[in-house]
Enzyme design. Sequence first.
Site, PDB file in Angstrom:
ATOM      1  N   HIS A  37      50.157  -2.479   9.560  1.00  0.00           N
ATOM      2  CA  HIS A  37      49.395  -2.625   8.305  1.00  0.00           C
ATOM      3  C   HIS A  37      47.947  -3.030   8.578  1.00  0.00           C
ATOM      4  O   HIS A  37      47.296  -3.603   7.707  1.00  0.00           O
ATOM      5  CB  HIS A  37      50.033  -3.659   7.363  1.00  0.00           C
ATOM      6  CG  HIS A  37      51.522  -3.539   7.234  1.00  0.00           C
ATOM      7  ND1 HIS A  37      52.131  -2.858   6.203  1.00  0.00           N
ATOM      8  CD2 HIS A  37      52.527  -4.005   8.017  1.00  0.00           C
ATOM      9  CE1 HIS A  37      53.451  -2.913   6.350  1.00  0.00           C
ATOM     10  NE2 HIS A  37      53.716  -3.593   7.452  1.00  0.00           N
TER      11      HIS A  37
ATOM     12  N   SER B 172      19.722   4.548  14.195  1.00  0.00           N
ATOM     13  CA  SER B 172      19.287   4.719  12.814  1.00  0.00           C
ATOM     14  C   SER B 172      17.773   4.777  12.782  1.00  0.00           C
ATOM     15  O   SER B 172      17.099   4.123  13.588  1.00  0.00           O
ATOM     16  CB  SER B 172      19.782   3.553  11.969  1.00  0.00           C
ATOM     17  OG  SER B 172      18.944   3.380  10.838  1.00  0.00           O
TER      18      SER B 172
ATOM     19  N   LYS C 294      21.139  -0.462  15.036  1.00  0.00           N
ATOM     20  CA  LYS C 294      22.284   0.419  14.850  1.00  0.00           C
ATOM     21  C   LYS C 294      22.680   1.221  16.080  1.00  0.00           C
ATOM     22  O   LYS C 294      21.850   1.696  16.840  1.00  0.00           O
ATOM     23  CB  LYS C 294      21.952   1.415  13.736  1.00  0.00           C
ATOM     24  CG  LYS C 294      22.170   0.832  12.357  1.00  0.00           C
ATOM     25  CD  LYS C 294      23.629   0.680  12.087  1.00  0.00           C
ATOM     26  CE  LYS C 294      23.922   1.042  10.651  1.00  0.00           C
ATOM     27  NZ  LYS C 294      25.342   0.989  10.389  1.00  0.00           N
TER      28      LYS C 294
ATOM     29  N   GLU D 206      33.236   9.752  14.248  1.00  0.00           N
ATOM     30  CA  GLU D 206      33.303  10.042  12.812  1.00  0.00           C
ATOM     31  C   GLU D 206      33.407  11.543  12.555  1.00  0.00           C
ATOM     32  O   GLU D 206      34.175  11.995  11.704  1.00  0.00           O
ATOM     33  CB  GLU D 206      32.048   9.507  12.116  1.00  0.00           C
ATOM     34  CG  GLU D 206      31.903   8.006  12.171  1.00  0.00           C
ATOM     35  CD  GLU D 206      30.507   7.597  11.700  1.00  0.00           C
ATOM     36  OE1 GLU D 206      29.640   7.382  12.568  1.00  0.00           O
ATOM     37  OE2 GLU D 206      30.285   7.526  10.490  1.00  0.00           O
TER      38      GLU D 206
END
Length: 459
Positions: free
Chosen positions: A157, A278, A284, A291
């Site tokens: 979970h 970024s 970043k 992704e």
Amino acid sequence: SSNAMWGGRFAAGPDAIMEAINASIGFDRRLAKQDIEGSRAHAAMLAAQGIITDSDATAIREGLLTVLSEIEGGTFPWRVELEDIHMNVEARLKEIVGEPAGRLHTGRSRNDQVAVDFRLWVRDQCDAVDGALVALMTSLIGQAEDGADWVMPGFTHLQVAQPVTWGHHMMAYVEMFARDRARFADARKRMNESPLGAAALAGTSFPLDRHATATALGFDRPMANSLDAVAARDFALEFLGAASICAMHLSRLAEELVIWSSAQFRFVTMSDRWSTGSSIMPQKRNPDAAELLRSKIGRIFGANVALMTVMKGLPLTYSKDMQEDKEPTFDAADHLMLGLAAMAGMIADMKARPNDLRVAAAMGFSTATDLADWLVRELGLPFRDAHHITGSLVAMAETKGCDLPELSLADMQSVHAGITNAVFDVLGVDNSVRSRTSYGGTAPENVRAQIARWKKDLS
Ligand code: ARG
């Protein structure tokens, strides 16, 4: 003007929009190599059977090699009005070798031709995917070797469950990707039958030797039913099914990389080679490759659904609908290969952070089960009672704002008088994973044995 292939029956050529909706040359040119391979095998067989002359077969077979070199060299004159790869190749062959080209299509139809081309192409993809899966498994095994005994939290979970080892987690994916390999291998075995010689659908009156062409093309045997041979696309669906499951596995791993590389987790540092920065936030380092991988998987599922939908309800045998089998399959294969390569690279390059893993492994009362097991083993309590007592101790630690090992012996004994100092041994995360020696469990010795087994298997 009417078409060169069926001009005998037609007075007028197609509407421009008809030509656009009908043409597949924009994508099925990817079958060029397979188309030429199939035609060369067919021509050789026609000559061996005395259906065409040896000199015609030689002219055809050599002419086809010229066509192939033109295609590979980028000089081939593609023509949309010739619809597809089959007619483009044959028309060019005619220009190169003249009259014998017209004999190539004896005892053959584009229906068995496209079926054989596509089967050969998908079969090649099964082999390519297999190699890519081995590379990915090798990266995962490398990580597992580095961290066979690094302790990390295991989750259910996405809540802390029990400590596990980094190596065990990596090897879990090795198992999944090994099953993917087996699925592709199984699909490959089943698809390895030749449709060539089924002709349009009914077979042919020419004395073809379908066994010879099957052997020449590396198939195990000819398909036994000519109707099935031209109508079947389940081989591509099996490929897409296996690809979808494999992609699903990739997406789970990609998701873990995204989570693990976050500042909140700090389990891994992704290498610069697979990250982006970024334009506004200087700190970043985004796990873009992971992704993209997570999302590209959708295209593969989509391809599976698209081809299922094309095929459902189609009456036997060939229908033009089936021309729509190729683009989704090509796209899925391309993105699966890209995804496997990206994942192998990301895994090979990423650096786990053993100290952060270890700290995280102790959070969230991860050794509560070890405590309950100790109560069963040492004090002879029924597991349900041990579970209850441990629950009370977890609640106590939560109230005090500490972890289980930080409770004093007196605290422990206030819940159950029989508890002794020995309990603290099982509350450490290292002891916890070391104790999980059941077959398939996370103990480092198990993980090392699995690594050795898989390295042997892959070598
Ligand atoms: N381009 C066609 C396809 O991809 C080739 C087979 C055409 N056969 C036919 N009867 N029109 O399916």
